[in-house]
Design an enzyme around this catalytic site. Sequence first.
Site, PDB file in Angstrom:
ATOM      1  N   THR A   1      -3.905   5.515   4.074  1.00 58.77           N
ATOM      2  CA  THR A   1      -4.235   6.813   4.679  1.00 58.77           C
ATOM      3  C   THR A   1      -5.267   7.557   3.826  1.00 58.77           C
ATOM      4  O   THR A   1      -5.117   8.741   3.521  1.00 58.77           O
ATOM      5  CB  THR A   1      -2.967   7.676   4.893  1.00 58.77           C
ATOM      6  OG1 THR A   1      -1.856   6.842   5.212  1.00 58.77           O
ATOM      7  CG2 THR A   1      -3.195   8.640   6.055  1.00 58.77           C
TER       8      THR A   1
ATOM      9  N   LYS B   1      -8.220  -3.223  10.017  1.00 48.91           N
ATOM     10  CA  LYS B   1      -6.832  -2.961  10.390  1.00 48.91           C
ATOM     11  C   LYS B   1      -6.800  -2.561  11.864  1.00 48.91           C
ATOM     12  O   LYS B   1      -7.323  -1.508  12.222  1.00 48.91           O
ATOM     13  CB  LYS B   1      -6.297  -1.831   9.497  1.00 48.91           C
ATOM     14  CG  LYS B   1      -4.932  -1.309   9.859  1.00 48.91           C
ATOM     15  CD  LYS B   1      -4.533  -0.214   8.880  1.00 48.91           C
ATOM     16  CE  LYS B   1      -4.412   1.117   9.570  1.00 48.91           C
ATOM     17  NZ  LYS B   1      -3.860   2.159   8.688  1.00 48.91           N
TER      18      LYS B   1
ATOM     19  N   GLU C   1       0.857  -1.188   0.000  1.00 48.59           N
ATOM     20  CA  GLU C   1       0.000   0.000   0.000  1.00 48.59           C
ATOM     21  C   GLU C   1       0.892   1.235   0.000  1.00 48.59           C
ATOM     22  O   GLU C   1       1.887   1.284   0.731  1.00 48.59           O
ATOM     23  CB  GLU C   1      -0.952   0.026   1.197  1.00 48.59           C
ATOM     24  CG  GLU C   1      -0.327   0.510   2.479  1.00 48.59           C
ATOM     25  CD  GLU C   1      -1.301   0.685   3.628  1.00 48.59           C
ATOM     26  OE1 GLU C   1      -1.570   1.844   3.981  1.00 48.59           O
ATOM     27  OE2 GLU C   1      -1.742  -0.326   4.192  1.00 48.59           O
TER      28      GLU C   1
END
Length: 209
Positions: free
Chosen positions: A69, A128, A40
Amino acid sequence: MDLLAELRHRKVLAIIRTDGPDRALECIHTLVDAGITALEVSLTTPGGADAIAKARSEYDPSVLIGAGTVITSAQADEVAAAGAGFAVTPAITRGAHRSVELGLPLLCGALTPTEVVAALDLGATAVKIFPAKVYGPSYLRELRAPLPDAPLIAVGGVDAKTAPEYLAAGALAVGVASPLLGDAATGGSQADLAARAKAFLTAVAAPHP
């Protein structure tokens, strides 16, 4: 492609935060060559969406490339347009909601049981657990007692030593940033990055303690 199954198989999700898109791409090349093929690119990286688009154009779909993010709806739109295969958020953000609306697989950040359930109710593919280091592997094991089917990824302070412990505690994968990237994120040795990548892969391949 079943993202959940692929993450469970690959075990390590590299989190790339660098000082620019060219460096991000350089780190991606090194990591993929070393065998880490789930990555990512954090949008805290200047030009992060550009790095995602360029990497996506270079690799076939077997290399998983997502965006991290993702805070705003506009960012979710941007990374979807760049070809990101999934979105990762630090919490239940507007970007998380928009990713679900777009049909972009979501790895949604959460910490408490209430947040985990809310993320799954939103439509997250996996949750997560962040920052995992605050409570450690035992906390993840406790979370799984009432939520045994929740797909959890441990992120935040996970290193090669603790990665197997999180997997043994029930994480389907671990997300790793600075313990993996180190100074390669700002111009340090790519050879050292490759060595760290191989150490992580060796660690997670060992039988869980």
